[in-house]
Design a protein around this motif. Structure first.
Motif, PDB file in Angstrom:
ATOM      1  N   VAL A 208       0.816  -1.219   0.000  1.00 36.21           N
ATOM      2  CA  VAL A 208       0.000   0.000   0.000  1.00 36.21           C
ATOM      3  C   VAL A 208       0.847   1.265   0.000  1.00 36.21           C
ATOM      4  O   VAL A 208       0.371   2.340   0.354  1.00 36.21           O
ATOM      5  CB  VAL A 208      -0.983   0.012   1.198  1.00 36.21           C
ATOM      6  CG1 VAL A 208      -2.048  -1.035   1.047  1.00 36.21           C
ATOM      7  CG2 VAL A 208      -0.243  -0.150   2.526  1.00 36.21           C
ATOM      8  N   ARG A 209       2.081   1.178  -0.434  1.00 37.01           N
ATOM      9  CA  ARG A 209       2.932   2.373  -0.432  1.00 37.01           C
ATOM     10  C   ARG A 209       2.348   3.503  -1.267  1.00 37.01           C
ATOM     11  O   ARG A 209       2.468   4.678  -0.897  1.00 37.01           O
ATOM     12  CB  ARG A 209       4.336   2.015  -0.928  1.00 37.01           C
ATOM     13  CG  ARG A 209       5.177   1.239   0.080  1.00 37.01           C
ATOM     14  CD  ARG A 209       6.530   0.851  -0.484  1.00 37.01           C
ATOM     15  NE  ARG A 209       6.397  -0.145  -1.538  1.00 37.01           N
ATOM     16  CZ  ARG A 209       7.428  -0.628  -2.240  1.00 37.01           C
ATOM     17  NH1 ARG A 209       8.660  -0.189  -1.993  1.00 37.01           N
ATOM     18  NH2 ARG A 209       7.232  -1.551  -3.167  1.00 37.01           N
ATOM     19  N   ASP A 210       1.726   3.180  -2.389  1.00 40.95           N
ATOM     20  CA  ASP A 210       1.154   4.226  -3.244  1.00 40.95           C
ATOM     21  C   ASP A 210      -0.125   4.819  -2.667  1.00 40.95           C
ATOM     22  O   ASP A 210      -0.546   5.909  -3.061  1.00 40.95           O
ATOM     23  CB  ASP A 210       0.862   3.661  -4.638  1.00 40.95           C
ATOM     24  CG  ASP A 210       2.134   3.363  -5.424  1.00 40.95           C
ATOM     25  OD1 ASP A 210       3.174   3.962  -5.096  1.00 40.95           O
ATOM     26  OD2 ASP A 210       2.089   2.526  -6.334  1.00 40.95           O
ATOM     27  N   VAL A 211      -0.752   4.099  -1.745  1.00 45.64           N
ATOM     28  CA  VAL A 211      -2.012   4.564  -1.156  1.00 45.64           C
ATOM     29  C   VAL A 211      -1.771   5.531  -0.010  1.00 45.64           C
ATOM     30  O   VAL A 211      -2.536   6.475   0.205  1.00 45.64           O
ATOM     31  CB  VAL A 211      -2.832   3.351  -0.658  1.00 45.64           C
ATOM     32  CG1 VAL A 211      -4.034   3.787   0.168  1.00 45.64           C
ATOM     33  CG2 VAL A 211      -3.272   2.490  -1.830  1.00 45.64           C
ATOM     34  N   VAL A 212      -0.678   5.329   0.720  1.00 44.55           N
ATOM     35  CA  VAL A 212      -0.444   6.048   1.978  1.00 44.55           C
ATOM     36  C   VAL A 212      -0.554   7.567   1.837  1.00 44.55           C
ATOM     37  O   VAL A 212      -1.224   8.215   2.658  1.00 44.55           O
ATOM     38  CB  VAL A 212       0.927   5.643   2.567  1.00 44.55           C
ATOM     39  CG1 VAL A 212       1.301   6.524   3.745  1.00 44.55           C
ATOM     40  CG2 VAL A 212       0.898   4.182   2.998  1.00 44.55           C
ATOM     41  N   PRO A 213       0.049   8.216   0.821  1.00 46.99           N
ATOM     42  CA  PRO A 213      -0.055   9.678   0.737  1.00 46.99           C
ATOM     43  C   PRO A 213      -1.469  10.192   0.498  1.00 46.99           C
ATOM     44  O   PRO A 213      -1.719  11.395   0.637  1.00 46.99           O
ATOM     45  CB  PRO A 213       0.863  10.023  -0.453  1.00 46.99           C
ATOM     46  CG  PRO A 213       1.777   8.853  -0.595  1.00 46.99           C
ATOM     47  CD  PRO A 213       0.943   7.669  -0.221  1.00 46.99           C
ATOM     48  N   ALA A 214      -2.399   9.304   0.132  1.00 44.87           N
ATOM     49  CA  ALA A 214      -3.780   9.726  -0.126  1.00 44.87           C
ATOM     50  C   ALA A 214      -4.633   9.746   1.133  1.00 44.87           C
ATOM     51  O   ALA A 214      -5.819  10.042   1.066  1.00 44.87           O
ATOM     52  CB  ALA A 214      -4.421   8.802  -1.165  1.00 44.87           C
ATOM     53  N   VAL A 215      -4.059   9.430   2.275  1.00 42.44           N
ATOM     54  CA  VAL A 215      -4.791   9.485   3.544  1.00 42.44           C
ATOM     55  C   VAL A 215      -4.809  10.927   4.037  1.00 42.44           C
ATOM     56  O   VAL A 215      -3.758  11.536   4.256  1.00 42.44           O
ATOM     57  CB  VAL A 215      -4.148   8.565   4.603  1.00 42.44           C
ATOM     58  CG1 VAL A 215      -4.833   8.748   5.953  1.00 42.44           C
ATOM     59  CG2 VAL A 215      -4.227   7.109   4.162  1.00 42.44           C
ATOM     60  N   HIS A 216      -5.996  11.487   4.209  1.00 49.09           N
ATOM     61  CA  HIS A 216      -6.147  12.882   4.648  1.00 49.09           C
ATOM     62  C   HIS A 216      -7.159  12.993   5.779  1.00 49.09           C
ATOM     63  O   HIS A 216      -8.042  13.850   5.750  1.00 49.09           O
ATOM     64  CB  HIS A 216      -6.567  13.770   3.468  1.00 49.09           C
ATOM     65  CG  HIS A 216      -5.547  13.856   2.381  1.00 49.09           C
ATOM     66  ND1 HIS A 216      -4.321  14.456   2.542  1.00 49.09           N
ATOM     67  CD2 HIS A 216      -5.559  13.372   1.108  1.00 49.09           C
ATOM     68  CE1 HIS A 216      -3.622  14.371   1.407  1.00 49.09           C
ATOM     69  NE2 HIS A 216      -4.370  13.711   0.532  1.00 49.09           N
ATOM     70  N   VAL A 217      -7.064  12.108   6.738  1.00 48.42           N
ATOM     71  CA  VAL A 217      -7.884  12.204   7.945  1.00 48.42           C
ATOM     72  C   VAL A 217      -6.921  12.276   9.130  1.00 48.42           C
ATOM     73  O   VAL A 217      -5.757  11.875   9.015  1.00 48.42           O
ATOM     74  CB  VAL A 217      -8.834  10.993   8.091  1.00 48.42           C
ATOM     75  CG1 VAL A 217      -9.789  10.905   6.906  1.00 48.42           C
ATOM     76  CG2 VAL A 217      -8.062   9.703   8.243  1.00 48.42           C
TER      77      VAL A 217
END
Length: 443
Positions: A208-217
C-alpha cells in the motif's frame, strides 16, 4: 467473562459477525490482525481488558473478517471486499462515521478505507501496522523474502493449531503455557489450515505504499521500536507520508498492542480520540478510475455512415452503462466514444471493464480499457488530478479487447483471483517517471 452479544451484518451475500461494546461517542472500529474469532479472543484477559478500556471512552465495534471466526466461512476477502464488510458492519451498528484502528495486517485495509471514504472516517489509528510484507530491494523492512515465505508457508498446515509463533507474538507473557494453549485454540477456531495458507498468501502480496499519501484524515501512528513482526520502519514510512500524522514510538518488543505494556498505547489512543477535531470536508479522495474507448472508431464511422454510427454509439453507451450499474461504477464523463468512470475498488473496475468489452463485442465493436488507482481531486461531480491523467495514458496503451492496469492496481487486488501479464515499464506522456503496466489475463 461472557463476551458481548454477537450480531450479524450482511455484506453482499456474506454474513459478517460483529460485537458492540460501550456507548461512545466516538465510534471506534477495530480492524484486527491476521486471524480472529470474537468469542475465543475474549477469553484472553489482556485482550478483554484492552477492549473494556477502549469502550470506556468510545463505542467499540469488533468484527470477524469474512472467511474466519464467527463470520461466514467463504474465501478470504480482497481489500475492497473487506472495505465493504466494514461499511456493512458500520451500517448495521448505526454508525455514520467512525475512527478505524488498524492493527498489523488490518492496517493496509484501514488506510485504503480512510483514503477512499474520508467522509465516513473520523480518524485513523495505526498500531503496529504493516505497509508491505515482502522484503525486496526497494523495501528492506518486510517480514520475509519470497524464498523465506515459501519455506514458511509450506510448513503452515502441519503446524496449525500447535501454538505456532506464541513466543514471537507474546515474548514477555507471564503465563506462556496457558497463552500457548489459548493461541493454538484461536488458530483452529479462526480458520482451517488451507484457509490460513490462502490468507497468508494474499496478505504477502499487499503493498500500500502508493495509497499512503492519499490518507487525509487525522491519523495516529503507534509502534514499538523492537517489534519483531512488523519492522519499525513501516511506521516511520507512514509517519513521513501521511500529512500531519502524529507518530509515537514506544519501547518494547511485543507486536500485539494489547499484550506487553498496553497501558501506554491505551493512553495515546485515549488522548488522540477524545481531543480530535472535526475533519474538514474532503476535497481529495482515493479512487480507481476506468477509461474506455472504441478501437478504430473513425474508420468504422466512415464505413457505416453517420446515422448508423450514431445508432451504434447509443447502443455502446447503453451497454457500458449497464455494466457500470452492475459493478457499482460512477460515470464521471462521456466524451465521443469513450467513458471515464470511478470505482471504490480496483477489482470491480477490472471486472466491469471485462464485462463491458464482452457486451459491446456483441454489437460488433471493440473497446480497450485502462485502470489506475490514485488520489483524485474532487470538484463537484467531477474528478481531476494526476491520477486521472495516468488512467487515460494507461488506457491509450491498451490493445483491442484489452484491460491494461498500473502496478498500483495490480498490487491492490492480491487475493482476488485476477491474473496479469507483465507488459514491462513505459513512459506515459505528461506523467513523470516510468510506470509498470500489466494486462489482465484472467478475471
Amino acid at each position: 467473562m461472557s463476551s458481548p452479544q454477537v450480531r450479524y451484518a450482511t455484506s453482499g451475500d456474506v454474513e459478517i459477525a460483529y460485537q458492540v461494546l460501550g456507548e461512545g461517542p466516538p465510534d471506534l472500529v477495530w480492524v484486527g490482525g491476521a486471524f480472529t474469532h470474537l468469542d475465543v479472543m475474549w477469553e484472553h484477559p489482556g485482550y478483554r481488558h484492552f477492549c473494556e478500556q477502549l469502550a470506556s471512552f468510545s463505542r467499540l465495534i469488533l468484527f470477524d473478517k469474512r472467511g474466519m471466526g464467527l463470520s461466514e466461512r467463504t474465501r478470504v476477502g480482497t481489500l475492497e471486499e473487506r472495505m465493504d464488510d466494514v461499511r456493512a458492519v458500520m451500517d448495521a451498528a448505526g454508525s455514520e462515521r467512525a475512527a478505524l484502528i488498524g492493527v498489523s495486517e488490518g492496517g493496509p485495509m484501514s488506510m485504503l478505507f480512510a483514503a477512499s471514504y474520508p467522509e465516513r472516517t473520523q480518524a485513523l489509528l495505526l498500531i503496529g501496522a504493516e505497509v508491505k510484507e515482502e522484503t525486496t530491494a526497494d523495501w528492506p523492512w518486510g517480514e520475509a523474502t519470497r524464498e523465506e515465505f515459501e519455506s514458511y508457508i509450506g510448513l503452515l498446515g502441519e503446524r496449525w493449531g500447535k501454538a505456532l509463533g506464541t513466543s514471537l507474538y507474546f515474548p514477555d507473557d507471564p503465563d506462556p503455557e496457558g497463552t500457548g494453549r489459548w493461541f493454538g485454540k484461536l488458530q483452529t477456531a479462526s480458520m482451517t489450515p488451507r484457509d490460513a495458507t490462502a490468507f497468508q498468501r494474499m496478505a504477502f502480496e499487499i503493498d500500500v505504499r502508493d495509497v499512503v499519501p492519499a490518507v487525509h484524515v487525522p491519523t495516529l501512528i503507534v509502534h514499538r521500536v523492537d517489534d519483531p513482526i512488523c519492522h519499525v520502519e513501516n511506521a516511520r514510512f507512514l509517519a513521513a507520508n501521511i500529512a500531519d500524522a502524529r507518530y509515537v514510538e514506544l519501547p518494547g518488543q511485543t507486536h500485539i498492542p494489547w499484550a506487553g505494556d498496553r497501558d501506554e498505547i491505551l493512553a495515546e489512543i485515549r488522548e488522540f480520540l477524545t481531543g480530535v477535531r472535526e475533519a474538514p470536508e474532503p476535497d481529495r479522495v482515493l479512487a480507481t478510475v476506468l477509461f474506455t474507448d472504441i478501437v478504430g472508431s473513425t474508420e468504422r464511422a466512415t464505413q457505416v455512415g453517420d446515422r448508423r454510427w450514431r445508432e451504434l454509439l447509443d447502443a455502446h453507451h447503453a451497454a457500458v452503462r449497464r455494466q457500470l450499474d452492475r459493478f457499482r461504477g460512477r460515470e464521471i464523463d462521456t466524451s465521443g466514444d469513450g467513458f471515464l468512470a470511478s470505482f471504490d475498488g480496483p477489482a470491480r473496475a477490472i471486472r466491469c471493464a471485462g464485462a463491458a468489452i464482452d457486451a459491446v463485442g456483441e454489437l460488433g465493436l471493440e473497446i480497450r480499457a485502462g485502470v489506475h488507482t490514485g488520489e483524485c481531486e474532487v470538484a463537484g461531480d467531477k474528478l481531476a488530478g494526476i491520477a486521472v491523467h495516468i488512467g487515460a495514458r494507461v488506457a491509450g496503451r491498451a490493445g483491442p479487447r484489452e484491460v491494461l492496469v498500473s502496478s498500483t492496481v495490480r498490487d491492490l487486488v492480491a487475493g482476488s483471483g485476477l491474473e496479469f501479464d507483465d507488459r514491462g515499464s513505459a513512459e506515459l506522456k505528461g506523467v513523470p517517471g516510468e510506470w509498470r503496466l500489466y494486462a489482465v489475463s484472467a478475471a
